[in-house]
Structure formats: C-alpha cells, structure tokens
Write an enzyme that holds these catalytic residues in place. Structure first.
Site, PDB file in Angstrom:
ATOM      1  N   PRO A  11      59.800 134.441 128.147  1.00  0.00           N
ATOM      2  CG  PRO A  11      60.466 132.231 128.423  1.00  0.00           C
ATOM      3  CD  PRO A  11      59.345 133.073 127.919  1.00  0.00           C
ATOM      4  CG  ASN A  12      65.496 135.075 127.102  1.00  0.00           C
ATOM      5  OD1 ASN A  12      66.162 135.204 128.119  1.00  0.00           O
ATOM      6  ND2 ASN A  12      65.374 133.924 126.475  1.00  0.00           N
ATOM      7  NE  ARG A  19      67.087 137.169 123.038  1.00  0.00           N
ATOM      8  CZ  ARG A  19      65.997 136.493 122.768  1.00  0.00           C
ATOM      9  NH1 ARG A  19      64.830 136.952 123.140  1.00  0.00           N
ATOM     10  NH2 ARG A  19      66.071 135.350 122.129  1.00  0.00           N
ATOM     11  CE1 TYR A  24      63.319 138.327 119.105  1.00  0.00           C
ATOM     12  CE2 TYR A  24      65.658 138.482 119.605  1.00  0.00           C
ATOM     13  CZ  TYR A  24      64.540 137.719 119.356  1.00  0.00           C
ATOM     14  OH  TYR A  24      64.621 136.348 119.343  1.00  0.00           O
ATOM     15  CG  ASN A  75      56.296 137.992 122.192  1.00  0.00           C
ATOM     16  OD1 ASN A  75      56.790 136.874 122.081  1.00  0.00           O
ATOM     17  ND2 ASN A  75      56.888 139.082 121.731  1.00  0.00           N
ATOM     18  CB  ALA A  78      62.163 130.503 123.247  1.00  0.00           C
ATOM     19  CG  HIS A  81      59.200 128.511 118.677  1.00  0.00           C
ATOM     20  ND1 HIS A  81      58.392 128.935 117.632  1.00  0.00           N
ATOM     21  CD2 HIS A  81      59.867 129.617 119.095  1.00  0.00           C
ATOM     22  CE1 HIS A  81      58.583 130.236 117.425  1.00  0.00           C
ATOM     23  NE2 HIS A  81      59.481 130.662 118.301  1.00  0.00           N
ATOM     24  CG  ASP A  88      47.448 121.315 126.701  1.00  0.00           C
ATOM     25  OD1 ASP A  88      47.168 121.282 125.476  1.00  0.00           O
ATOM     26  OD2 ASP A  88      48.024 120.380 127.292  1.00  0.00           O
ATOM     27  CD  GLU A  99      51.629 132.480 117.935  1.00  0.00           C
ATOM     28  OE1 GLU A  99      52.785 132.133 117.665  1.00  0.00           O
ATOM     29  OE2 GLU A  99      50.625 131.800 117.610  1.00  0.00           O
ATOM     30  CG  HIS A 101      56.002 135.589 117.404  1.00  0.00           C
ATOM     31  ND1 HIS A 101      56.564 134.982 118.494  1.00  0.00           N
ATOM     32  CD2 HIS A 101      54.923 134.852 117.049  1.00  0.00           C
ATOM     33  CE1 HIS A 101      55.875 133.908 118.776  1.00  0.00           C
ATOM     34  NE2 HIS A 101      54.859 133.810 117.929  1.00  0.00           N
ATOM     35  CG  LEU A 102      58.735 142.073 119.534  1.00  0.00           C
ATOM     36  CD1 LEU A 102      59.835 142.290 120.556  1.00  0.00           C
ATOM     37  CD2 LEU A 102      57.902 143.320 119.350  1.00  0.00           C
ATOM     38  CB  SER A 103      61.787 138.673 114.895  1.00  0.00           C
ATOM     39  OG  SER A 103      61.524 137.378 115.430  1.00  0.00           O
ATOM     40  NE  ARG A 108      64.936 135.163 114.613  1.00  0.00           N
ATOM     41  CZ  ARG A 108      64.870 135.243 115.932  1.00  0.00           C
ATOM     42  NH1 ARG A 108      63.753 135.629 116.526  1.00  0.00           N
ATOM     43  NH2 ARG A 108      65.912 134.961 116.673  1.00  0.00           N
ATOM     44  NE  ARG A 112      64.573 131.895 116.754  1.00  0.00           N
ATOM     45  CZ  ARG A 112      64.710 132.037 118.076  1.00  0.00           C
ATOM     46  NH1 ARG A 112      63.647 132.130 118.841  1.00  0.00           N
ATOM     47  NH2 ARG A 112      65.905 132.092 118.621  1.00  0.00           N
TER      48      ARG A 112
END
Length: 156
Positions: A11-12, A19, A24, A75, A78, A81, A88, A99, A101-103, A108, A112
């Site tokens: 998402p996003n 954003r 990001y 990635n 959200a 988390h 699963d 896995e 994550h950009l940030s 944060r 997170r």
C-alpha cells in the site's frame, strides 16, 4: 530459462515521489521497477514487479509465486507491521524472501519497529532507499543461482 523473482510492493508505494520525499526519497515506483529490472538483468534473474494497495492481492501473488518464481522481494509497506496473512503466505510458500523498506523503520514511530515479515524472511534491508531493491536482488541471486567459486571474495 531465466529464473523468475517476484518483487512485490504494498500500500501507498504507488505514491512514491509524491509522498513524504524527506522520508521515502524522490524515486517513483516506476524508478524502483527500472532499478529492479536492471539488477535482474545484470544478475540473470527475470523480475516480475507488482504493486497493490490491497492485502489480498499480495497474498494471492505470494501464493502464485510458489509455482512461478524462485524467490521474493517484498516491500509490504504498512502491512509489514500488521499482516499476519502476509506472514503466513510467505511461510507457506517457503521461497527465499528478502524484506525491503526504503526508510529506516527503526528510526521512525514505534509501531513500525515490529515486522510480521522478518521472522519468515531470509533477510531484511532497511533505510537504504531505492538501492535496497538492488541489494535484495543481489542477496536472492546469491541464494538461487550457481556461482563460480573463483569469483568469490577471499577471506582470511
């Protein structure tokens, strides 16, 4: 036939570049796709790059990867988390998963700091921006593709 790796985005991430660029970065989702495809070509991997704002789509794609891919880069945004369902699915398919994550999620908000994906991932890359996708594909290639021992770094 070139081995396939699914690169899944949650998402996003379709809003990247617009954003919160201070968090990001300025790279767009299209930029990340280009980085992933170039890395795949360089490493001998075919990249199937996808994004959805819907948890069920990600679960479906992870399950699809069981028969169509040798590994996953994910990635989950959200959903990292919050989603036991994605945890699963990754666990069920048993594919090597990185896995991304950009940030730096650990620098944060406290919510997170927990990832449902990390326990079922082969590795986690955080805070390195768009380069994280390239690094994730390198990590998968090392796990998936035969290597020439003479090209290995020499260690003492």
């Amino acid at each position: 036939m070139t081995p396939v790796v699914f690169v899944l985005n949650g998402p996003n991430l379709n809003l990247l570049g617009l954003r919160e660029p201070a968090i990001y970065g300025s790279a767009t989702l299209a930029d990340l796709e280009q980085i992933a495809r170039r890395a795949g070509e360089r490493l001998g991997l075919a990249v199937d790059f996808r994004q959805s704002n819907h948890e069920g789509d990600l679960v479906d794609w992870i399950q699809e990867a069981r028969t169509k891919a040798l590994g996953l880069v994910i990635n989950a945004g959200a959903l990292t988390h919050t989603s036991v369902a994605i945890h699963d699915a990754v666990r069920a398919v048993g594919l090597p998963t990185i896995e991304v994550h950009l940030s730096n999620v650990h620098a944060r908000e406290s919510f997170r700091h927990h990832s449902y994906l990390s326990p079922v991932a082969a590795g986690v890359i955080v805070g390195l921006g768009a380069d994280g996708y390239d690094f994730a594909l390198q990590a998968l290639a090392r796990r998936l593709l035969p290597r020439d021992p003479s090209s290995e770094p020499i260690t003492a």
